[in-house]
Design an enzyme around this catalytic site. Structure first.
Site, mmCIF file in Angstrom:
data_model
loop_
_atom_site.group_PDB
_atom_site.id
_atom_site.type_symbol
_atom_site.label_atom_id
_atom_site.label_comp_id
_atom_site.label_asym_id
_atom_site.label_seq_id
_atom_site.Cartn_x
_atom_site.Cartn_y
_atom_site.Cartn_z
ATOM 1 N N GLY A 141 0.617 -1.126 0.125
ATOM 2 C CA GLY A 141 -0.144 0.112 -0.210
ATOM 3 C C GLY A 141 0.781 0.864 -0.167
ATOM 4 N N ASN A 142 0.110 2.412 0.446
ATOM 5 C CA ASN A 142 1.144 3.038 0.365
ATOM 6 C C ASN A 142 0.393 4.664 1.365
ATOM 7 O OD1 ASN A 142 -0.629 5.371 -1.174
ATOM 8 N ND2 ASN A 142 -0.489 3.853 -2.366
#
Ligand code: CTP
Length: 397
Positions: free
Chosen positions: A206-207
């Site tokens: 993810g980020n």
């Protein structure tokens, strides 16, 4: 423009209150419905009888009279706009602090309608850092702050701090309602937040995107009358407006599909999501155990949503991308503008303090097809969203 508009006028204790009978008269002449609220101090400057006569409605000043409680919640729901004019320093400070010791403040705190204020004070008070700070706070709370005029002040000095004249205020209200409906009927597609690409049932790639920028944009578009669809990755924002159609997705592929469904039908698309560029080519069905010794994860490229919308863009559709950069900001943003066939790219750089992921502020530069560019100061994401929507609205013209 003001025909049928419901205006809740809040009058506070400032000498400029003497202008409010003229303001109420002009509002009524323009076809608006007006209810007047006064702080106790305001009644020293202008008579409630004058304002109730001109507004054709009883003036409200107290939270309760003997056995009757004034329903401040319903006043805010009744109004299309609450206009506090004049706004004294004292009421400004209380609004900023969330104090609630009179009916006007209780109405402000419970108002679901938009709020506009017209400050009035002597120049030295206007210049005080506390005043500037309080104005900034109420702007952040969503108030539109009208400018002050220059001229003779109650102190006898000449300077800044005069409340706008009734005619100027009518002009500001007309502009406000015009802007509010400027995107009526426009279909807007927005992406927001990160995407999560599963590695196994427990882990993902993810980020740090919080989704705040995309959600702020959705709010501003809705406020201007647009029909907003927000395709959102996993975020922890809950309080979005019920008028926004929200499609929750997890992965880049799901976000792609949701956007493609809307591809033929939008007028404006703003891709604010931080979409994962790569996704594991195989997702393990069971949790990967460390004894198995995972040495590498094979990744494959996700589909670029903005680029695909650029490929199938129809005449009249306006496509806006974001570019989050750390270096060579301008060159990278221009490359994305060109390669993805966008009309506008909003660039934010992690090199700027206060911009980018996880914070409530952002600093953006807009790059337009055709070479124009526009840089903005560091602001809250909701104010940045207004700048972006204003710029998009100008482009539509
Ligand atoms: N974008 C998209 N779909 C993707 C990747 C990006 O729609 N699969 C969009 C983003 O929402 C943004 C723009 O493309 O509007 C640019 O995203 P960004 O992450 O800055 O750039 P990338 O194109 O992914 O390139 P790079 O990561 O190499 O900078």
């Amino acid at each position: 423009m003001l025909e049928g508009k419901k205006i809740l006028l809040g009058v506070t204790g400032s000498i400029a209150a003497y202008k409010t009978p003229f303001l109420v008269r002009r509002l009524i002449q323009s076809g608006a419905e007006v209810k007047v609220l006064m702080t106790p101090a305001a009644t020293d400057f202008v008579s409630p009888l004058t304002l109730s006569t001109l507004s054709r409605s009883p003036v409200l000043s107290n939270l309760f009279d003997e056995a009757t409680w004034a329903n401040h919640v319903m006043l805010g729901r009744w109004a299309d706009l609450m206009l506090v004019a004049p706004l004294s320093c004292n009421t400004l400070g209380k609004m900023a602090a969330g104090l609630c010791d009179n009916l006007l403040l209780a109405t402000y705190l419970s108002a679901t309608c938009p709020v506009m204020v017209a400050p009035a004070m002597d120049e030295d008070m206007w210049d005080h850092p506390a005043t500037k700070n309080n104005l900034e706070i109420i702007r952040e709370q969503g108030c539109a702050v009208l400018p002050v005029g220059f001229g003779e002040l109650a102190s006898g000095l000449t300077g800044e701090g005069r409340m706008l004249e009734p005619e100027e205020m009518i002009g500001a209200l007309e502009l406000y309602f015009e802007k509010k409906s400027s995107l009526n009927g426009k279909k807007v597609l927005i992406t927001a937040g990160p995407t999560y690409e599963a590695i196994d049932p427990v882990r993902f790639i993810g980020n740090h995107s919080s989704g705040k920028m995309g959600y702020a944009l959705a709010d501003v578009f809705r406020e201007r009358g647009a029909d907003v669809t927000l395709v959102s990755g996993p975020v922890s924002i809950n309080g979005f407006h019920p008028g926004i159609k929200i499609k929750k997705v997890i992965t880049a592929a799901e976000m792609y599909n949701a956007c493609m469904e809307a591809a033929a039908n939008y007028d404006i698309a703003v891709m604010a999501a931080a979409v994962a560029d790569f996704s594991p080519s195989v997702v393990a069905e069971q949790k990967i155990k460390k004894e198995e010794g995972l040495l590498s994860i094979n990744l494959e490229k996700t589909k670029d949503i903005l680029a695909q919308l650029g490929n199938v863009k129809k005449p009249g559709q306006l496509l806006v991308g974001f570019a989050l950069e750390t270096n060579n900001e301008k060159a990278n943003a221009l490359k994305k503008l060109e390669e993805k066939n966008a009309d506008l790219v909003v660039m934010n750089s992690l090199g700027d303090a206060g911009a980018g992921f996880g914070v409530d502020t952002n600093k953006v530069t807009l790059y337009y097809k055709g070479g124009k560019e526009k840089a903005f100061e560091l602001k809250s994401k909701s104010l940045v969203a207004k700048d972006i929507v204003d710029s998009i609205t100008e482009l539509l013209k």
